[in-house]
Motif scaffolding. Structure first.
Motif, PDB file in Angstrom:
ATOM      1  N   GLY A   1      -4.776   2.313  16.253  1.00 24.22           N
ATOM      2  CA  GLY A   1      -4.097   2.888  17.490  1.00 24.22           C
ATOM      3  C   GLY A   1      -2.836   3.235  17.460  1.00 24.22           C
ATOM      4  O   GLY A   1      -2.247   3.757  18.304  1.00 24.22           O
ATOM      5  N   CYS A   2      -1.937   3.031  16.313  1.00 21.99           N
ATOM      6  CA  CYS A   2      -0.491   3.104  15.961  1.00 21.99           C
ATOM      7  C   CYS A   2      -0.219   4.406  16.384  1.00 21.99           C
ATOM      8  O   CYS A   2       0.855   4.814  16.990  1.00 21.99           O
ATOM      9  CB  CYS A   2      -0.068   2.654  14.882  1.00 21.99           C
ATOM     10  SG  CYS A   2      -0.641   3.429  13.453  1.00 21.99           S
TER      11      CYS A   2
ATOM     12  N   TYR B   1       0.788  -1.095  -0.012  1.00 24.21           N
ATOM     13  CA  TYR B   1      -0.176  -0.027   0.031  1.00 24.21           C
ATOM     14  C   TYR B   1       0.876   1.301   0.068  1.00 24.21           C
ATOM     15  O   TYR B   1       2.146   1.076   0.299  1.00 24.21           O
ATOM     16  CB  TYR B   1      -0.834   0.029   1.198  1.00 24.21           C
ATOM     17  CG  TYR B   1      -1.942  -1.206   0.874  1.00 24.21           C
ATOM     18  CD1 TYR B   1      -2.898  -0.931   0.343  1.00 24.21           C
ATOM     19  CD2 TYR B   1      -1.878  -2.512   1.553  1.00 24.21           C
ATOM     20  CE1 TYR B   1      -4.039  -1.907   0.121  1.00 24.21           C
ATOM     21  CE2 TYR B   1      -2.408  -3.400   1.442  1.00 24.21           C
ATOM     22  CZ  TYR B   1      -3.682  -3.311   0.648  1.00 24.21           C
ATOM     23  OH  TYR B   1      -4.721  -4.304   0.502  1.00 24.21           O
ATOM     24  N   GLN B   2       0.191   2.331  -0.096  1.00 21.08           N
ATOM     25  CA  GLN B   2       0.927   3.723  -0.134  1.00 21.08           C
ATOM     26  C   GLN B   2       1.728   3.770   0.656  1.00 21.08           C
ATOM     27  O   GLN B   2       3.132   4.421   0.611  1.00 21.08           O
ATOM     28  CB  GLN B   2      -0.255   4.887  -0.272  1.00 21.08           C
ATOM     29  CG  GLN B   2      -0.660   5.054  -1.715  1.00 21.08           C
ATOM     30  CD  GLN B   2      -1.565   6.402  -1.833  1.00 21.08           C
ATOM     31  OE1 GLN B   2      -2.302   6.391  -1.085  1.00 21.08           O
ATOM     32  NE2 GLN B   2      -1.177   7.215  -2.716  1.00 21.08           N
ATOM     33  N   GLU B   3       1.476   3.535   2.115  1.00 14.77           N
ATOM     34  CA  GLU B   3       2.151   3.810   3.145  1.00 14.77           C
ATOM     35  C   GLU B   3       3.448   3.046   3.123  1.00 14.77           C
ATOM     36  O   GLU B   3       4.570   3.746   3.294  1.00 14.77           O
ATOM     37  CB  GLU B   3       1.537   3.199   4.623  1.00 14.77           C
ATOM     38  CG  GLU B   3       0.392   4.121   4.812  1.00 14.77           C
ATOM     39  CD  GLU B   3      -0.859   3.614   4.017  1.00 14.77           C
ATOM     40  OE1 GLU B   3      -1.988   4.158   4.633  1.00 14.77           O
ATOM     41  OE2 GLU B   3      -0.945   3.052   3.171  1.00 14.77           O
TER      42      GLU B   3
ATOM     43  N   VAL C   1       6.183  -1.565   8.786  1.00 11.39           N
ATOM     44  CA  VAL C   1       5.155  -0.719   8.207  1.00 11.39           C
ATOM     45  C   VAL C   1       3.836  -0.837   8.848  1.00 11.39           C
ATOM     46  O   VAL C   1       3.056   0.157   9.430  1.00 11.39           O
ATOM     47  CB  VAL C   1       5.040  -0.678   6.771  1.00 11.39           C
ATOM     48  CG1 VAL C   1       4.216   0.436   6.140  1.00 11.39           C
ATOM     49  CG2 VAL C   1       6.544  -0.214   6.229  1.00 11.39           C
ATOM     50  N   GLY C   2       3.358  -2.272   8.628  1.00 17.19           N
ATOM     51  CA  GLY C   2       1.909  -2.339   9.132  1.00 17.19           C
ATOM     52  C   GLY C   2       1.502  -1.785  10.934  1.00 17.19           C
ATOM     53  O   GLY C   2       0.922  -1.235  11.064  1.00 17.19           O
ATOM     54  N   PRO C   3       2.514  -2.530  11.669  1.00 15.59           N
ATOM     55  CA  PRO C   3       2.403  -2.464  13.044  1.00 15.59           C
ATOM     56  C   PRO C   3       2.575  -0.804  13.419  1.00 15.59           C
ATOM     57  O   PRO C   3       1.955  -0.209  14.189  1.00 15.59           O
ATOM     58  CB  PRO C   3       3.201  -3.097  13.694  1.00 15.59           C
ATOM     59  CG  PRO C   3       3.855  -4.257  12.691  1.00 15.59           C
ATOM     60  CD  PRO C   3       3.517  -3.505  11.573  1.00 15.59           C
TER      61      PRO C   3
ATOM     62  N   GLU D   1       5.085  13.343  14.626  1.00 18.32           N
ATOM     63  CA  GLU D   1       4.642  11.815  14.893  1.00 18.32           C
ATOM     64  C   GLU D   1       5.221  11.124  13.816  1.00 18.32           C
ATOM     65  O   GLU D   1       5.682   9.887  14.087  1.00 18.32           O
ATOM     66  CB  GLU D   1       3.073  11.847  14.721  1.00 18.32           C
ATOM     67  CG  GLU D   1       2.294  12.487  15.608  1.00 18.32           C
ATOM     68  CD  GLU D   1       0.844  12.822  15.171  1.00 18.32           C
ATOM     69  OE1 GLU D   1      -0.020  12.795  16.012  1.00 18.32           O
ATOM     70  OE2 GLU D   1       0.448  13.200  14.089  1.00 18.32           O
ATOM     71  N   VAL D   2       5.793  11.470  12.651  1.00 17.64           N
ATOM     72  CA  VAL D   2       6.171  10.820  11.529  1.00 17.64           C
ATOM     73  C   VAL D   2       7.809  10.510  11.786  1.00 17.64           C
ATOM     74  O   VAL D   2       8.229   9.405  11.895  1.00 17.64           O
ATOM     75  CB  VAL D   2       6.009  11.293  10.234  1.00 17.64           C
ATOM     76  CG1 VAL D   2       6.952  10.613   8.957  1.00 17.64           C
ATOM     77  CG2 VAL D   2       4.777  11.380   9.756  1.00 17.64           C
ATOM     78  N   ILE D   3       8.408  11.632  12.603  1.00 14.85           N
ATOM     79  CA  ILE D   3       9.765  11.336  13.134  1.00 14.85           C
ATOM     80  C   ILE D   3       9.833  10.199  14.083  1.00 14.85           C
ATOM     81  O   ILE D   3      10.467   9.415  13.958  1.00 14.85           O
ATOM     82  CB  ILE D   3      10.138  12.645  13.666  1.00 14.85           C
ATOM     83  CG1 ILE D   3      10.537  13.666  12.407  1.00 14.85           C
ATOM     84  CG2 ILE D   3      11.605  12.362  14.528  1.00 14.85           C
ATOM     85  CD1 ILE D   3      10.654  14.910  12.837  1.00 14.85           C
ATOM     86  N   PHE D   4       8.929  10.413  15.045  1.00 13.08           N
ATOM     87  CA  PHE D   4       8.833   9.311  16.210  1.00 13.08           C
ATOM     88  C   PHE D   4       8.502   7.811  15.405  1.00 13.08           C
ATOM     89  O   PHE D   4       9.274   6.883  15.833  1.00 13.08           O
ATOM     90  CB  PHE D   4       7.744   9.433  17.224  1.00 13.08           C
ATOM     91  CG  PHE D   4       8.078  10.702  17.946  1.00 13.08           C
ATOM     92  CD1 PHE D   4       9.577  10.769  18.560  1.00 13.08           C
ATOM     93  CD2 PHE D   4       7.187  11.431  18.680  1.00 13.08           C
ATOM     94  CE1 PHE D   4       9.726  11.734  19.579  1.00 13.08           C
ATOM     95  CE2 PHE D   4       7.424  12.341  19.594  1.00 13.08           C
ATOM     96  CZ  PHE D   4       8.900  12.443  20.049  1.00 13.08           C
ATOM     97  N   ALA D   5       7.585   7.710  14.694  1.00 18.54           N
ATOM     98  CA  ALA D   5       7.497   6.380  14.019  1.00 18.54           C
ATOM     99  C   ALA D   5       8.655   5.911  13.014  1.00 18.54           C
ATOM    100  O   ALA D   5       9.012   4.875  13.131  1.00 18.54           O
ATOM    101  CB  ALA D   5       6.122   6.812  13.097  1.00 18.54           C
TER     102      ALA D   5
END
Length: 134
Positions: A128-129, A20-22, A120-122, A80-84
């Motif tokens: 809730g991710c 998927y795109q993500e 990526v999924g988790p 949020e993206v940086i933490f992820a």
């Protein structure tokens, strides 16, 4: 994932699974980061051998597009993206160490599936991710 230039609005379809795109945005961001690091460490000519036409400036531009598209697809704030991404890179390092050489299309597709399923999924797509990383 191949070369797709500025086209980010897609899913990558493989036999038996879909990215998927993500996942596509994550892979592209990591690939462009690695290529830019290689250009810094070994010189732009090294990257040119791998991907003709990719200059450090173009890689930086693509990384910015990858970043913005990932943020947009997720609907998350930069922090949020940086933490992820920190969490994702922490999980990616041992995966890369255990993979070895990816010499065939099957090896690459197997790695894509592992990254999608275990990282990526988790981190980016599970229910809730977003709340879990902030």
């Amino acid at each position: 994932l191949g070369h797709s230039g500025d086209f980010y609005n897609h899913k990558v379809s493989r036999v038996g699974y879909m990215l998927y795109q993500e996942t596509v945005c994550f892979h592209r961001l990591i690939i462009h980061m690695l290529l830019l690091a290689a250009a810094k460490l070994y010189g732009p000519a090294h990257v040119q051998k791998l991907c003709r036409g990719l200059t450090p400036a173009l890689l930086a531009e693509r990384m910015e597009k990858d970043w913005l598209k990932l943020k947009d697809v997720l609907g998350w704030r930069s922090v949020e993206v940086i933490f992820a991404l920190h969490l994702a890179l922490e999980k990616l390092e041992p995966l890369l160490a255990g993979v070895g050489t990816m010499g065939t299309s099957d090896d690459i597709e197997r790695f894509e599936q592992i990254v999608d399923h275990e990282i990526v999924g988790p981190i980016f797509m599970a229910r809730g991710c977003r709340q879990a990383i902030t």
